[in-house]
Design a protein around this motif. Sequence first.
Motif, PDB file in Angstrom:
ATOM      1  N   VAL A 104       0.848  -1.208   0.000  1.00 26.14           N
ATOM      2  CA  VAL A 104       0.000   0.000   0.000  1.00 26.14           C
ATOM      3  C   VAL A 104       0.874   1.245   0.000  1.00 26.14           C
ATOM      4  CG1 VAL A 104      -1.803   1.257   1.244  1.00 26.14           C
ATOM      5  CG2 VAL A 104      -1.824  -1.245   1.207  1.00 26.14           C
ATOM      6  N   LEU A 105       1.962   1.182   0.772  1.00 23.33           N
ATOM      7  CA  LEU A 105       2.903   2.302   0.821  1.00 23.33           C
ATOM      8  C   LEU A 105       3.504   2.557  -0.560  1.00 23.33           C
ATOM      9  CD1 LEU A 105       4.278   4.063   3.167  1.00 23.33           C
ATOM     10  CD2 LEU A 105       6.227   2.562   2.835  1.00 23.33           C
ATOM     11  N   ALA A 106       3.941   1.509  -1.215  1.00 24.72           N
ATOM     12  CA  ALA A 106       4.565   1.652  -2.539  1.00 24.72           C
ATOM     13  C   ALA A 106       3.581   2.204  -3.564  1.00 24.72           C
ATOM     14  CB  ALA A 106       5.117   0.301  -2.997  1.00 24.72           C
ATOM     15  N   ALA A 107       2.329   1.796  -3.452  1.00 24.07           N
ATOM     16  CA  ALA A 107       1.320   2.270  -4.397  1.00 24.07           C
ATOM     17  C   ALA A 107       1.016   3.747  -4.214  1.00 24.07           C
ATOM     18  CB  ALA A 107       0.042   1.440  -4.232  1.00 24.07           C
ATOM     19  N   ALA A 108       1.165   4.263  -2.984  1.00 23.98           N
ATOM     20  CA  ALA A 108       0.827   5.664  -2.704  1.00 23.98           C
ATOM     21  C   ALA A 108       1.946   6.627  -3.090  1.00 23.98           C
ATOM     22  CB  ALA A 108       0.494   5.823  -1.219  1.00 23.98           C
ATOM     23  N   ARG A 109       3.150   6.117  -3.239  1.00 22.16           N
ATOM     24  CA  ARG A 109       4.302   7.007  -3.457  1.00 22.16           C
ATOM     25  C   ARG A 109       4.225   7.807  -4.756  1.00 22.16           C
ATOM     26  NH1 ARG A 109       8.592   2.591  -1.171  1.00 22.16           N
ATOM     27  NH2 ARG A 109       8.842   3.475   0.933  1.00 22.16           N
ATOM     28  N   PRO A 110       3.914   7.216  -5.903  1.00 20.74           N
ATOM     29  CA  PRO A 110       3.926   8.004  -7.150  1.00 20.74           C
ATOM     30  C   PRO A 110       2.942   9.173  -7.121  1.00 20.74           C
ATOM     31  CG  PRO A 110       3.942   5.663  -7.638  1.00 20.74           C
ATOM     32  CD  PRO A 110       3.673   5.780  -6.176  1.00 20.74           C
ATOM     33  N   ARG A 111       1.746   8.949  -6.608  1.00 23.44           N
ATOM     34  CA  ARG A 111       0.759  10.031  -6.598  1.00 23.44           C
ATOM     35  C   ARG A 111       1.187  11.151  -5.653  1.00 23.44           C
ATOM     36  NH1 ARG A 111      -4.829  11.143  -7.649  1.00 23.44           N
ATOM     37  NH2 ARG A 111      -5.688  12.467  -5.997  1.00 23.44           N
ATOM     38  N   LEU A 112       1.752  10.806  -4.479  1.00 21.96           N
ATOM     39  CA  LEU A 112       2.231  11.837  -3.557  1.00 21.96           C
ATOM     40  C   LEU A 112       3.337  12.654  -4.210  1.00 21.96           C
ATOM     41  CD1 LEU A 112       2.335  13.167  -0.750  1.00 21.96           C
ATOM     42  CD2 LEU A 112       3.949  11.384  -0.058  1.00 21.96           C
ATOM     43  N   ALA A 113       4.278  11.981  -4.864  1.00 23.87           N
ATOM     44  CA  ALA A 113       5.365  12.705  -5.531  1.00 23.87           C
ATOM     45  C   ALA A 113       4.838  13.622  -6.617  1.00 23.87           C
ATOM     46  CB  ALA A 113       6.372  11.704  -6.107  1.00 23.87           C
ATOM     47  N   GLN A 114       3.839  13.148  -7.365  1.00 22.80           N
ATOM     48  CA  GLN A 114       3.255  13.975  -8.426  1.00 22.80           C
ATOM     49  C   GLN A 114       2.567  15.199  -7.846  1.00 22.80           C
ATOM     50  OE1 GLN A 114      -0.168  12.340 -10.434  1.00 22.80           O
ATOM     51  NE2 GLN A 114       0.425  13.287 -12.395  1.00 22.80           N
ATOM     52  N   ARG A 115       1.837  15.006  -6.763  1.00 22.25           N
ATOM     53  CA  ARG A 115       1.106  16.122  -6.156  1.00 22.25           C
ATOM     54  C   ARG A 115       2.059  17.179  -5.591  1.00 22.25           C
ATOM     55  NH1 ARG A 115      -3.684  17.898  -6.131  1.00 22.25           N
ATOM     56  NH2 ARG A 115      -4.155  17.810  -3.902  1.00 22.25           N
ATOM     57  N   LEU A 116       3.194  16.739  -5.063  1.00 21.44           N
ATOM     58  CA  LEU A 116       4.130  17.681  -4.458  1.00 21.44           C
ATOM     59  C   LEU A 116       5.057  18.323  -5.489  1.00 21.44           C
ATOM     60  CD1 LEU A 116       5.154  15.870  -1.155  1.00 21.44           C
ATOM     61  CD2 LEU A 116       3.452  17.655  -1.485  1.00 21.44           C
ATOM     62  N   GLY A 117       5.249  17.712  -6.630  1.00 18.11           N
ATOM     63  CA  GLY A 117       6.079  18.305  -7.679  1.00 18.11           C
ATOM     64  C   GLY A 117       7.480  18.598  -7.188  1.00 18.11           C
ATOM     65  N   ALA A 118       7.909  19.847  -7.318  1.00 20.15           N
ATOM     66  CA  ALA A 118       9.254  20.245  -6.909  1.00 20.15           C
ATOM     67  C   ALA A 118       9.482  20.079  -5.422  1.00 20.15           C
ATOM     68  CB  ALA A 118       9.508  21.692  -7.318  1.00 20.15           C
ATOM     69  N   TYR A 119       8.415  19.968  -4.641  1.00 19.71           N
ATOM     70  CA  TYR A 119       8.545  19.834  -3.193  1.00 19.71           C
ATOM     71  C   TYR A 119       8.533  18.377  -2.740  1.00 19.71           C
ATOM     72  CZ  TYR A 119       8.363  24.821  -2.740  1.00 19.71           C
ATOM     73  OH  TYR A 119       8.674  26.148  -2.827  1.00 19.71           O
ATOM     74  N   SER A 120       8.633  17.454  -3.679  1.00 18.40           N
ATOM     75  CA  SER A 120       8.804  16.047  -3.343  1.00 18.40           C
ATOM     76  C   SER A 120      10.297  15.720  -3.315  1.00 18.40           C
ATOM     77  CB  SER A 120       8.124  15.152  -4.376  1.00 18.40           C
ATOM     78  OG  SER A 120       8.521  13.801  -4.191  1.00 18.40           O
ATOM     79  N   PRO A 121      10.770  15.010  -2.278  1.00 17.84           N
ATOM     80  CA  PRO A 121      12.184  14.617  -2.237  1.00 17.84           C
ATOM     81  C   PRO A 121      12.475  13.381  -3.072  1.00 17.84           C
ATOM     82  CG  PRO A 121      11.080  13.887  -0.249  1.00 17.84           C
ATOM     83  CD  PRO A 121      10.053  14.655  -1.049  1.00 17.84           C
ATOM     84  N   GLY A 122      11.445  12.795  -3.696  1.00 19.07           N
ATOM     85  CA  GLY A 122      11.625  11.593  -4.504  1.00 19.07           C
ATOM     86  C   GLY A 122      10.719  10.479  -4.029  1.00 19.07           C
ATOM     87  N   LEU A 123      10.566   9.457  -4.850  1.00 20.38           N
ATOM     88  CA  LEU A 123       9.616   8.382  -4.542  1.00 20.38           C
ATOM     89  C   LEU A 123       9.945   7.678  -3.235  1.00 20.38           C
ATOM     90  CD1 LEU A 123       9.003   6.642  -7.996  1.00 20.38           C
ATOM     91  CD2 LEU A 123       7.427   8.078  -6.694  1.00 20.38           C
ATOM     92  N   GLU A 124      11.191   7.269  -3.063  1.00 21.15           N
ATOM     93  CA  GLU A 124      11.530   6.432  -1.919  1.00 21.15           C
ATOM     94  C   GLU A 124      11.547   7.223  -0.615  1.00 21.15           C
ATOM     95  OE1 GLU A 124      11.805   3.155  -1.912  1.00 21.15           O
ATOM     96  OE2 GLU A 124      11.277   3.190  -4.044  1.00 21.15           O
ATOM     97  N   SER A 125      12.240   8.364  -0.610  1.00 20.06           N
ATOM     98  CA  SER A 125      12.385   9.114   0.646  1.00 20.06           C
ATOM     99  C   SER A 125      11.176   9.981   0.957  1.00 20.06           C
ATOM    100  CB  SER A 125      13.643   9.987   0.590  1.00 20.06           C
ATOM    101  OG  SER A 125      13.568  10.914  -0.483  1.00 20.06           O
ATOM    102  N   GLY A 126      10.285  10.163  -0.028  1.00 18.76           N
ATOM    103  CA  GLY A 126       9.130  11.021   0.212  1.00 18.76           C
ATOM    104  C   GLY A 126       8.081  10.391   1.108  1.00 18.76           C
ATOM    105  N   LEU A 127       7.992   9.060   1.128  1.00 16.71           N
ATOM    106  CA  LEU A 127       6.991   8.366   1.935  1.00 16.71           C
ATOM    107  C   LEU A 127       7.619   7.088   2.466  1.00 16.71           C
ATOM    108  CD1 LEU A 127       4.066   8.231   2.969  1.00 16.71           C
ATOM    109  CD2 LEU A 127       3.457   7.059   0.839  1.00 16.71           C
ATOM    110  N   THR A 128       7.832   7.040   3.783  1.00 14.47           N
ATOM    111  CA  THR A 128       8.508   5.890   4.392  1.00 14.47           C
ATOM    112  C   THR A 128       7.822   5.497   5.687  1.00 14.47           C
ATOM    113  OG1 THR A 128      10.012   7.327   5.621  1.00 14.47           O
ATOM    114  CG2 THR A 128      10.768   6.572   3.468  1.00 14.47           C
ATOM    115  N   ARG A 129       8.229   4.339   6.206  1.00 10.93           N
ATOM    116  CA  ARG A 129       7.794   3.923   7.535  1.00 10.93           C
ATOM    117  C   ARG A 129       8.866   4.301   8.559  1.00 10.93           C
ATOM    118  NH1 ARG A 129       5.900  -2.172   6.016  1.00 10.93           N
ATOM    119  NH2 ARG A 129       7.988  -2.099   5.070  1.00 10.93           N
TER     120      ARG A 129
END
Length: 453
Positions: A52-77
């Motif tokens: 579920v975490l992996a599935a949520a990462r791309p959309r979060l990164a897209q929504r944050l744009g330049a303010y996303s640190p990247g797929l892996e580090s943007g959403l972690t446990r």
Amino acid sequence: MMTPCTFDDALPRALAEIQRAFPDIEPADVRFIRDMNARVHVVLPDAVDASVLAAARPRLAQRLGAYSPGLESGLTRLSETLSGTALWDEPYVVEDIDRILVRLIERRVMGQDWALAPSAEPVGAGAPAPHAPRVSFFSLKGGVGRSTALFLWGRALAARGKRVLLLDLDLEAPGLGAQLLPDADRPDFGVVDWLVEDLVGSPVAAAMLEQRTLVARSPLADVGYLSVVPATGRRSMQRPGGFIAKLARAYLESEHGDGEGLAARVRRLLTGLEQRLEPDLVLIDSRAGLHETAAAAILHLDADVLLFATDQPTVWEGYRYLLAQLAQMAHIAPAGADDDWRLRLKMVYAKAVKTQAALDLFRSRAYRLWLDCLYDEQLPNVGSDRFSFAETDDAAPHHPLLILHHPVFEQFNPLEDLNEAAEAAVAASFGPFMIALNERVLGEDGAGVRDDR
């Protein structure tokens, strides 16, 4: 097409995505981290399913744009972070986003003191002896009479035999030394010098305290003493070309202990001065504006804080930013009704116009601002222990102390201009202000003529 994300959009968008993808997770169980470049990281509990975490990462990164640190580090446990479970113990501020309280960890190059809960001196077994009353004088802009008010009240108390210590923390626009000490009487060093020497662990920093080469008595007080710790001393005056280089290093975190920010370092300096000088009162001249260094004087010196203001739109806008920041502190540093740190704040109407209409208008504007930002919302059927006041309550933080405008103080030099006419102007303009402070800080009544010495 989605609009690009801005700094102001990033945290609300991240929150919205977490609520969408993980509706069963409580906001209190999530940490949002804003890094030094303002990119937003989200840390979830370990119980979250990895798929579920992996599935949520791309959309979060897209929504944050330049303010996303990247797929892996943007959403972690939590266990996947470098800090591990220690992350949960890190200081955070609380942002109210559409009535949802978000725990935000700020990573800053400077200004970390704004993200720390208000500091008070420790109490109980093993704690240092209580210090003398401390009062910080803060304003958003210079030229409102803040430093003049500080000096005049200190001088009035010294004239009654009080031992008064004045500390200049307006490091980028040093003034107390030039105003109150003739050049020949300046100490060798100032606050900037101590901060620079302390940064590298130099023994000179300790020697400045032991040998009292940081402090000098002002000749403007005869009876008690008016001790001044200026921002700069004779050494900087003799070699002015090095001052800005020193200033750039004065704000840095030291290696003392586990690392100290500016507020902790200034608090240690002040404690050392108090132990050696034993003042009855300490008056602190804060840097003007919403600079990182102002957090020390406002939040972390266990001081009453006077917030100087004139009735101008730019001033009210600036105070809205300040009080909104302090509102985040209120969520993480709750206190009982009698010891709420917010009670130590007090507005000052500087250069006031002496008409009832002007006074009422200033008070009304201050009240609306505090009601919007820092007073608790008054809810039906809720007890009276909430932090809120009536507009006309003169004990409330928004209800201002008053300093009347007087032309004598437009270009006032205490070392040259304290003549008989100036003394009459002091009484007319600052008299009620000083009486009110005697009552508020020293517990004196009436004209505040009691002398404890």
